[in-house]
Design a protein around this motif. Structure first.
Motif, PDB file in Angstrom:
ATOM      1  N   GLN A  89     -22.343  -5.148 -25.205  1.00  0.00           N
ATOM      2  CA  GLN A  89     -21.034  -5.589 -24.744  1.00  0.00           C
ATOM      3  C   GLN A  89     -20.321  -6.412 -25.805  1.00  0.00           C
ATOM      4  N   GLY A  90     -21.046  -7.324 -26.432  1.00  0.00           N
ATOM      5  CA  GLY A  90     -20.447  -8.154 -27.461  1.00  0.00           C
ATOM      6  C   GLY A  90     -20.050  -7.354 -28.683  1.00  0.00           C
ATOM      7  N   ALA A  91     -20.933  -6.469 -29.129  1.00  0.00           N
ATOM      8  CA  ALA A  91     -20.627  -5.652 -30.306  1.00  0.00           C
ATOM      9  C   ALA A  91     -19.424  -4.743 -30.047  1.00  0.00           C
ATOM     10  N   THR A  92     -19.351  -4.193 -28.853  1.00  0.00           N
ATOM     11  CA  THR A  92     -18.226  -3.328 -28.514  1.00  0.00           C
ATOM     12  C   THR A  92     -16.925  -4.125 -28.463  1.00  0.00           C
ATOM     13  N   THR A  93     -16.992  -5.337 -27.944  1.00  0.00           N
ATOM     14  CA  THR A  93     -15.802  -6.181 -27.900  1.00  0.00           C
ATOM     15  C   THR A  93     -15.294  -6.477 -29.309  1.00  0.00           C
ATOM     16  N   VAL A  94     -16.197  -6.833 -30.220  1.00  0.00           N
ATOM     17  CA  VAL A  94     -15.807  -7.101 -31.612  1.00  0.00           C
ATOM     18  C   VAL A  94     -15.263  -5.834 -32.269  1.00  0.00           C
ATOM     19  N   GLN A  95     -15.897  -4.709 -31.970  1.00  0.00           N
ATOM     20  CA  GLN A  95     -15.409  -3.430 -32.521  1.00  0.00           C
ATOM     21  C   GLN A  95     -13.940  -3.219 -32.178  1.00  0.00           C
ATOM     22  N   TRP A  96     -13.584  -3.421 -30.917  1.00  0.00           N
ATOM     23  CA  TRP A  96     -12.201  -3.194 -30.484  1.00  0.00           C
ATOM     24  C   TRP A  96     -11.270  -4.291 -30.976  1.00  0.00           C
ATOM     25  N   MET A  97     -11.777  -5.502 -31.157  1.00  0.00           N
ATOM     26  CA  MET A  97     -10.942  -6.544 -31.751  1.00  0.00           C
ATOM     27  C   MET A  97     -10.556  -6.166 -33.177  1.00  0.00           C
ATOM     28  N   GLU A  98     -11.527  -5.712 -33.945  1.00  0.00           N
ATOM     29  CA  GLU A  98     -11.245  -5.347 -35.332  1.00  0.00           C
ATOM     30  C   GLU A  98     -10.383  -4.086 -35.414  1.00  0.00           C
ATOM     31  N   PHE A  99     -10.632  -3.136 -34.538  1.00  0.00           N
ATOM     32  CA  PHE A  99      -9.795  -1.935 -34.496  1.00  0.00           C
ATOM     33  C   PHE A  99      -8.357  -2.303 -34.125  1.00  0.00           C
ATOM     34  N   GLY A 100      -8.219  -3.171 -33.131  1.00  0.00           N
ATOM     35  CA  GLY A 100      -6.884  -3.572 -32.691  1.00  0.00           C
ATOM     36  C   GLY A 100      -6.102  -4.271 -33.774  1.00  0.00           C
TER      37      GLY A 100
END
Length: 203
Positions: A89-100
């Protein structure tokens, strides 16, 4: 008390939005975009690039939006908006933060800034062309990811939604959010209805 250096319609809106979601006590130090105040020696001592946001917390100064967001979540919350990075969950959240930030916000902002905000002598047409070519694909990734879910990283609101939620109105202003992206449009409207978003955008 936290101090957030802020200029309207900039990435500092994300920090205000997060602070509101977390119920933090803060004060805003307002700045006018492209003003002399943002290139003053005093401000450059805090923000070497002369940009907002800047966070001041009891003498500690931090710049760069995502770093500020991670700091605030880690220090002033239970971490629910940004779970530990060693979890899926945390890694996915960071992934989308960086993508965004690195994809969606950059491309959408380049179109808007270079095709209307900057004076003609400062515009770079190649950036407008790149944005218009790449943004539909980037929004298509968001559209696909939202199938069957209300929020981008999971079925609950996270810091990633704040990062994307700032970029989507820019993409809409540029003409890339509409009937062809129904899930993303509904997602944008859902985020924009949050009281914390509305307060942050009004400051």
């Amino acid at each position: 008390m936290l101090t957030i250096y802020h200029a309207p319609l900039t990435r500092s809106c994300r920090v205000l939005w997060l602070a509101e979601e977390l119920g933090l006590d803060y004060r805003v130090e307002p700045l006018e975009l492209f003003s002399a105040a943002m290139t003053s020696p005093e401000f450059l001592a805090m923000s070497p690039m002369g940009k907002v946001p800047v966070l001041m917390d009891d003498g500690f100064v931090l710049w760069e939006t995502l770093a500020i967001m991670e700091y605030l979540v880690a220090k002033y919350s239970d971490g629910a908006l940004l779970p530990p990075r060693d979890t899926a969950q945390g890694a996915t959240t960071v992934q989308w933060m960086e993508f965004g930030e690195n994809q969606l916000t950059v491309l959408a902002s380049e179109i808007v800034v270079h095709d209307g905000i900057l004076p003609p002598e400062r515009t770079v047409p190649a950036l407008i062309e790149r944005g218009r070519a790449e943004l539909p694909r980037v929004l298509g990734i968001v559209e696909q990811a939202l199938e069957g879910r209300d929020y981008i990283a999971s079925n609950r609101f996270t810091a990633a939604d704040i990062v994307l939620g700032f970029a989507l109105p820019i993409a809409q202003h540029a003409g890339f959010l509409g009937p062809d992206t129904p899930r993303t449009l509904a997602y944008h409207e859902r985020l924009a209805a949050r009281p914390a978003y509305q307060k942050a955008m009004a400051l």
